[in-house]
Scaffold this motif. Structure first.
Motif, PDB file in Angstrom:
ATOM      1  N   TRP A   1       1.386  -5.372  -4.558  1.00  6.97           N
ATOM      2  CA  TRP A   1       0.865  -4.033  -4.125  1.00  6.97           C
ATOM      3  C   TRP A   1      -0.566  -4.027  -3.263  1.00  6.97           C
ATOM      4  O   TRP A   1      -0.496  -3.909  -2.205  1.00  6.97           O
ATOM      5  CB  TRP A   1       0.760  -3.046  -5.108  1.00  6.97           C
ATOM      6  CG  TRP A   1       2.062  -2.730  -5.605  1.00  6.97           C
ATOM      7  CD1 TRP A   1       3.149  -1.952  -4.896  1.00  6.97           C
ATOM      8  CD2 TRP A   1       2.804  -3.038  -6.965  1.00  6.97           C
ATOM      9  NE1 TRP A   1       4.373  -1.908  -5.831  1.00  6.97           N
ATOM     10  CE2 TRP A   1       3.877  -2.400  -7.039  1.00  6.97           C
ATOM     11  CE3 TRP A   1       2.230  -3.527  -8.056  1.00  6.97           C
ATOM     12  CZ2 TRP A   1       4.738  -2.406  -8.133  1.00  6.97           C
ATOM     13  CZ3 TRP A   1       2.925  -3.748  -9.203  1.00  6.97           C
ATOM     14  CH2 TRP A   1       4.224  -3.151  -9.258  1.00  6.97           C
ATOM     15  N   THR A   2      -1.613  -4.598  -4.035  1.00  4.37           N
ATOM     16  CA  THR A   2      -2.893  -4.539  -3.562  1.00  4.37           C
ATOM     17  C   THR A   2      -3.103  -5.263  -2.221  1.00  4.37           C
ATOM     18  O   THR A   2      -3.720  -4.996  -1.338  1.00  4.37           O
ATOM     19  CB  THR A   2      -3.792  -5.037  -4.580  1.00  4.37           C
ATOM     20  OG1 THR A   2      -3.847  -4.215  -5.697  1.00  4.37           O
ATOM     21  CG2 THR A   2      -5.189  -5.116  -3.954  1.00  4.37           C
TER      22      THR A   2
ATOM     23  N   GLU B   1      11.137  -3.292  -8.292  1.00  5.85           N
ATOM     24  CA  GLU B   1      12.268  -3.504  -7.525  1.00  5.85           C
ATOM     25  C   GLU B   1      12.351  -3.128  -6.236  1.00  5.85           C
ATOM     26  O   GLU B   1      13.173  -3.728  -5.480  1.00  5.85           O
ATOM     27  CB  GLU B   1      13.664  -2.646  -8.270  1.00  5.85           C
ATOM     28  CG  GLU B   1      13.960  -3.108  -9.523  1.00  5.85           C
ATOM     29  CD  GLU B   1      14.718  -2.224 -10.403  1.00  5.85           C
ATOM     30  OE1 GLU B   1      15.179  -1.314  -9.963  1.00  5.85           O
ATOM     31  OE2 GLU B   1      14.850  -2.391 -11.668  1.00  5.85           O
ATOM     32  N   ARG B   2      11.630  -2.204  -5.644  1.00  9.88           N
ATOM     33  CA  ARG B   2      11.535  -1.839  -4.380  1.00  9.88           C
ATOM     34  C   ARG B   2      10.783  -2.916  -3.381  1.00  9.88           C
ATOM     35  O   ARG B   2       9.899  -3.640  -3.843  1.00  9.88           O
ATOM     36  CB  ARG B   2      10.574  -0.670  -4.007  1.00  9.88           C
ATOM     37  CG  ARG B   2      11.727   0.571  -4.660  1.00  9.88           C
ATOM     38  CD  ARG B   2      10.740   1.782  -4.196  1.00  9.88           C
ATOM     39  NE  ARG B   2      10.845   2.942  -5.432  1.00  9.88           N
ATOM     40  CZ  ARG B   2       9.728   3.420  -6.113  1.00  9.88           C
ATOM     41  NH1 ARG B   2       8.567   2.980  -5.650  1.00  9.88           N
ATOM     42  NH2 ARG B   2       9.877   4.072  -6.899  1.00  9.88           N
ATOM     43  N   SER B   3      11.302  -3.104  -2.192  1.00  4.27           N
ATOM     44  CA  SER B   3      10.560  -3.977  -1.475  1.00  4.27           C
ATOM     45  C   SER B   3       9.304  -3.733  -0.513  1.00  4.27           C
ATOM     46  O   SER B   3       8.606  -4.212  -0.070  1.00  4.27           O
ATOM     47  CB  SER B   3      11.619  -4.866  -0.346  1.00  4.27           C
ATOM     48  OG  SER B   3      12.117  -3.486   0.356  1.00  4.27           O
ATOM     49  N   GLY B   4       9.413  -2.172  -0.606  1.00  4.73           N
ATOM     50  CA  GLY B   4       8.209  -1.724   0.361  1.00  4.73           C
ATOM     51  C   GLY B   4       7.939  -0.293  -0.267  1.00  4.73           C
ATOM     52  O   GLY B   4       8.569   0.310  -1.368  1.00  4.73           O
ATOM     53  N   PRO B   5       6.874   0.454   0.232  1.00  4.96           N
ATOM     54  CA  PRO B   5       6.286   1.587  -0.422  1.00  4.96           C
ATOM     55  C   PRO B   5       7.297   2.836  -0.296  1.00  4.96           C
ATOM     56  O   PRO B   5       7.931   2.702   0.980  1.00  4.96           O
ATOM     57  CB  PRO B   5       4.973   1.885   0.228  1.00  4.96           C
ATOM     58  CG  PRO B   5       5.028   1.118   1.701  1.00  4.96           C
ATOM     59  CD  PRO B   5       5.863   0.009   1.280  1.00  4.96           C
TER      60      PRO B   5
ATOM     61  N   TYR C   1       2.025  -2.139   1.894  1.00  2.00           N
ATOM     62  CA  TYR C   1       1.220  -1.253   1.133  1.00  2.00           C
ATOM     63  C   TYR C   1      -0.222  -0.853   1.795  1.00  2.00           C
ATOM     64  O   TYR C   1      -1.080  -0.168   1.364  1.00  2.00           O
ATOM     65  CB  TYR C   1       0.928  -1.275  -0.120  1.00  2.00           C
ATOM     66  CG  TYR C   1       2.305  -1.340  -1.104  1.00  2.00           C
ATOM     67  CD1 TYR C   1       2.532   0.154  -1.492  1.00  2.00           C
ATOM     68  CD2 TYR C   1       3.153  -2.251  -1.210  1.00  2.00           C
ATOM     69  CE1 TYR C   1       3.690   0.176  -2.102  1.00  2.00           C
ATOM     70  CE2 TYR C   1       4.511  -2.234  -1.704  1.00  2.00           C
ATOM     71  CZ  TYR C   1       4.667  -0.653  -2.165  1.00  2.00           C
ATOM     72  OH  TYR C   1       5.818  -0.566  -3.057  1.00  2.00           O
ATOM     73  N   ALA C   2      -0.295  -1.473   3.005  1.00  2.00           N
ATOM     74  CA  ALA C   2      -1.722  -1.220   3.947  1.00  2.00           C
ATOM     75  C   ALA C   2      -2.323   0.087   3.895  1.00  2.00           C
ATOM     76  O   ALA C   2      -3.412   0.556   4.163  1.00  2.00           O
ATOM     77  CB  ALA C   2      -1.661  -1.911   5.181  1.00  2.00           C
ATOM     78  N   GLU C   3      -1.338   1.222   4.198  1.00  2.00           N
ATOM     79  CA  GLU C   3      -1.735   2.553   4.400  1.00  2.00           C
ATOM     80  C   GLU C   3      -1.540   3.183   3.113  1.00  2.00           C
ATOM     81  O   GLU C   3      -1.711   4.500   3.061  1.00  2.00           O
ATOM     82  CB  GLU C   3      -0.754   3.178   5.548  1.00  2.00           C
ATOM     83  CG  GLU C   3      -1.012   2.533   6.866  1.00  2.00           C
ATOM     84  CD  GLU C   3      -2.487   2.755   7.414  1.00  2.00           C
ATOM     85  OE1 GLU C   3      -3.024   3.747   7.069  1.00  2.00           O
ATOM     86  OE2 GLU C   3      -3.083   1.617   7.721  1.00  2.00           O
TER      87      GLU C   3
END
Length: 170
Positions: free
Chosen positions: A88-89, A155-159, A94-96
């Motif tokens: 995440w970080t 489990e998710r690949s993106g936000p 997750y940049a936004e």
């Protein structure tokens, strides 16, 4: 879920109980958790910057901001703080994502800022710049739902910017 990037002793688990909260002690390994390494924080005096606790081990070094967060947000009943930087970080997907600016941990000001970032209803999380992630749950059985929420996030690949979760940078 390997929710740390250096050591399984990073971060903390927290559950509100009565007038205080249970939190993992400093340097507690979360894989194979030893329940003796859970401290019960019974109070925090902001003027003296002193944590009152019961237990054989010093509460997490993040207990101060956790105490402030819980004091300011009576609806929050469970918190998991991870250091899954690659997930995440430091993940470009997750940049936004809503971020708390880099701040010293173990300080009440960080608890103030974290409490202001809790939006929507139910479970959610926020990224602390260069410090990891804080996931929260609300209400009865929040500790169980929070673990389910965290598993879904893993489990998710993106936000996902829905379900009342924060979704923009500060």
């Amino acid at each position: 879920y390997h929710l740390y990037h250096r050591s399984a002793s990073d971060g903390y688990f927290l559950v509100r109980r009565g007038d205080g909260f249970l939190i993992t002690a400093t340097k507690t390994y979360k894989d194979g958790l030893d329940l003796r390494r859970i401290s019960w924080v019974t109070g925090y005096d902001r003027v003296r910057n002193a944590i009152q606790y019961v237990g054989d081990f010093l509460p997490s070094s993040d207990a101060v901001e956790a105490a402030v967060l819980l004091e300011r947000r009576a609806d929050v009943t469970a918190v998991i703080h991870t250091h899954a930087s690659d997930r995440w970080t430091r993940n470009a997907a997750y940049a936004e994502w809503c971020r708390v600016p880099e701040m010293p941990y173990g300080e009440p000001a960080l608890g103030d800022v974290l409490s202001e970032q809790i939006t929507g209803e139910g479970e959610g999380f926020v990224i602390m710049e260069e410090h990891g992630e804080v996931f929260w749950g609300r209400g009865p059985a929040a500790d169980t739902r929070l673990l389910d929420f965290l598993a879904g996030c893993c489990e998710r690949s993106g936000p996902r910017k829905q379900d009342g979760l924060p979704g923009k940078a500060l």
